[in-house]
Design a protein around this motif. Sequence first.
Motif, PDB file in Angstrom:
ATOM      1  N   PHE A   1      -2.034  -8.563  -3.317  1.00  0.00           N
ATOM      2  CA  PHE A   1      -2.218  -7.570  -2.524  1.00  0.00           C
ATOM      3  C   PHE A   1      -3.763  -6.762  -2.463  1.00  0.00           C
ATOM      4  CE2 PHE A   1       2.581  -6.887  -3.142  1.00  0.00           C
ATOM      5  CZ  PHE A   1       2.846  -7.213  -1.776  1.00  0.00           C
TER       6      PHE A   1
ATOM      7  N   GLY B   1      -6.549  -7.113   0.171  1.00  0.00           N
ATOM      8  CA  GLY B   1      -6.464  -5.811   0.723  1.00  0.00           C
ATOM      9  C   GLY B   1      -7.965  -5.241   0.882  1.00  0.00           C
TER      10      GLY B   1
ATOM     11  N   PHE C   1      -3.733  -0.023   7.171  1.00  0.00           N
ATOM     12  CA  PHE C   1      -3.168  -1.397   6.781  1.00  0.00           C
ATOM     13  C   PHE C   1      -3.878  -1.699   5.493  1.00  0.00           C
ATOM     14  CE2 PHE C   1      -2.386  -6.000   6.971  1.00  0.00           C
ATOM     15  CZ  PHE C   1      -1.278  -6.015   6.838  1.00  0.00           C
ATOM     16  N   TYR C   2      -5.220  -2.260   5.686  1.00  0.00           N
ATOM     17  CA  TYR C   2      -5.716  -2.784   4.490  1.00  0.00           C
ATOM     18  C   TYR C   2      -5.914  -1.718   3.333  1.00  0.00           C
ATOM     19  CZ  TYR C   2      -6.986  -7.062   7.232  1.00  0.00           C
ATOM     20  OH  TYR C   2      -6.713  -8.105   7.778  1.00  0.00           O
TER      21      TYR C   2
ATOM     22  N   THR D   1      -2.700  -1.977   1.635  1.00  0.00           N
ATOM     23  CA  THR D   1      -2.274  -3.103   1.099  1.00  0.00           C
ATOM     24  C   THR D   1      -2.832  -3.087  -0.277  1.00  0.00           C
ATOM     25  OG1 THR D   1      -2.154  -4.048   3.322  1.00  0.00           O
ATOM     26  CG2 THR D   1      -2.465  -5.624   1.295  1.00  0.00           C
TER      27      THR D   1
ATOM     28  N   ALA E   1      -0.964  -0.806  -2.951  1.00  0.00           N
ATOM     29  CA  ALA E   1       0.103  -1.424  -3.096  1.00  0.00           C
ATOM     30  C   ALA E   1       0.102  -2.233  -4.613  1.00  0.00           C
ATOM     31  CB  ALA E   1       0.731  -2.308  -1.959  1.00  0.00           C
TER      32      ALA E   1
ATOM     33  N   MET F   1       3.839   0.709   0.883  1.00  0.00           N
ATOM     34  CA  MET F   1       4.538  -0.254   1.740  1.00  0.00           C
ATOM     35  C   MET F   1       4.907   0.419   2.987  1.00  0.00           C
ATOM     36  SD  MET F   1       4.644  -3.195   0.043  1.00  0.00           S
ATOM     37  CE  MET F   1       4.327  -3.702  -1.499  1.00  0.00           C
TER      38      MET F   1
ATOM     39  N   SER G   1       1.752   0.669   5.364  1.00  0.00           N
ATOM     40  CA  SER G   1       1.284  -0.581   5.881  1.00  0.00           C
ATOM     41  C   SER G   1       2.293  -0.837   6.933  1.00  0.00           C
ATOM     42  CB  SER G   1       1.262  -1.567   4.859  1.00  0.00           C
ATOM     43  OG  SER G   1       2.665  -1.809   4.235  1.00  0.00           O
TER      44      SER G   1
ATOM     45  N   TYR H   1       7.443 -11.400   6.597  1.00  0.00           N
ATOM     46  CA  TYR H   1       7.970 -10.183   6.321  1.00  0.00           C
ATOM     47  C   TYR H   1       9.629 -10.031   6.365  1.00  0.00           C
ATOM     48  CZ  TYR H   1       8.813  -5.100   6.605  1.00  0.00           C
ATOM     49  OH  TYR H   1       9.404  -3.910   6.414  1.00  0.00           O
TER      50      TYR H   1
ATOM     51  N   ALA I   1       2.464 -10.616   0.606  1.00  0.00           N
ATOM     52  CA  ALA I   1       1.216 -10.566   0.411  1.00  0.00           C
ATOM     53  C   ALA I   1       0.577 -11.508   1.582  1.00  0.00           C
ATOM     54  CB  ALA I   1       0.549 -11.142  -0.927  1.00  0.00           C
TER      55      ALA I   1
ATOM     56  N   PRO J   1      -0.767 -10.024   5.121  1.00  0.00           N
ATOM     57  CA  PRO J   1      -2.288  -9.571   5.480  1.00  0.00           C
ATOM     58  C   PRO J   1      -3.099 -10.788   5.447  1.00  0.00           C
ATOM     59  CG  PRO J   1      -1.519  -8.832   3.351  1.00  0.00           C
ATOM     60  CD  PRO J   1      -0.235  -9.288   3.847  1.00  0.00           C
TER      61      PRO J   1
END
Length: 269
Positions: free
Chosen positions: A72, A76, A103-104, A107, A110, A133, A136, A216, A248, A251
């Motif tokens: 991550f 990320g 989002f990044y 990530t 995380a 989590m 994201s 996912y 992972a 992303p």
Amino acid sequence: MRWAWDQQQLLLLLLRGRENRGRVWAGAILLWLLLMLATPRISHSHAFHLFADMRNFLGVPNTLNVLTTFPFLLVGVPGLVLCLSGCCFGISLRGEMWGWAFFYAATATAAFGSAYYHLRPDDDRVVWDKLPMMTSASSLLSILVIERIDERMGISCLSSLITLVLVSIACERTFDDLRLCMMFHIVPCIAIPALLFLFPPKYTHSRFWFCATGFYLLARFEAIADKKIYSASRYIISGHSLEHLCLAMVPIILTVMLWFRSIKIARDS
């Protein structure tokens, strides 16, 4: 007269857009209330923290569950830098940029939050695993709304969902109720594929969204089948460690998509 008629039509379109957004939010709030009333309170359980693979290598507790969180960080941080630089990714709206930045950032966070939790899994540490989590997942859902429906609605969705993430964490800690947190695992699995199928893509390479969604959903399955996968692999790797690796991949796939995509359909913000 023509100018006045055009202005009137524009006003009607704006009012209609606001009315539609109001209906969407009213429906979402009503659905949330129905779910909260229809489901019983879900309390913390010690069994939640008992993972299949709890081996200790070189003095690191739950070694594989800890180590598999670091991909991550590897995706990320570069993703966040490239997103904020604005020179490499196919991002055309400011709202999209904020969504991808969240989002990044989530990530990358995380990696630390999940590793911290897996070093000693308990009710106090699990919040640092869930928070990034949930953030994201909320960001991805908002990005799709911005991209495929309306920028203002998507930005409103992003701020509302981030607020709801904090509220759900507060409810978990204060009232020992996991229902709101559980919704962040269920709703994206339904809403994201629905948006992908119902609304046309603005950019090329939209198939990457389906690939990321597949990973996912696979990760969610691996989390449920943690012990069975650990046994089937002859105790080499557990379902929960594989869940980290599959998450992972999400992303990574979306980063490749952002790098190569271009505008396919011109859409007003």
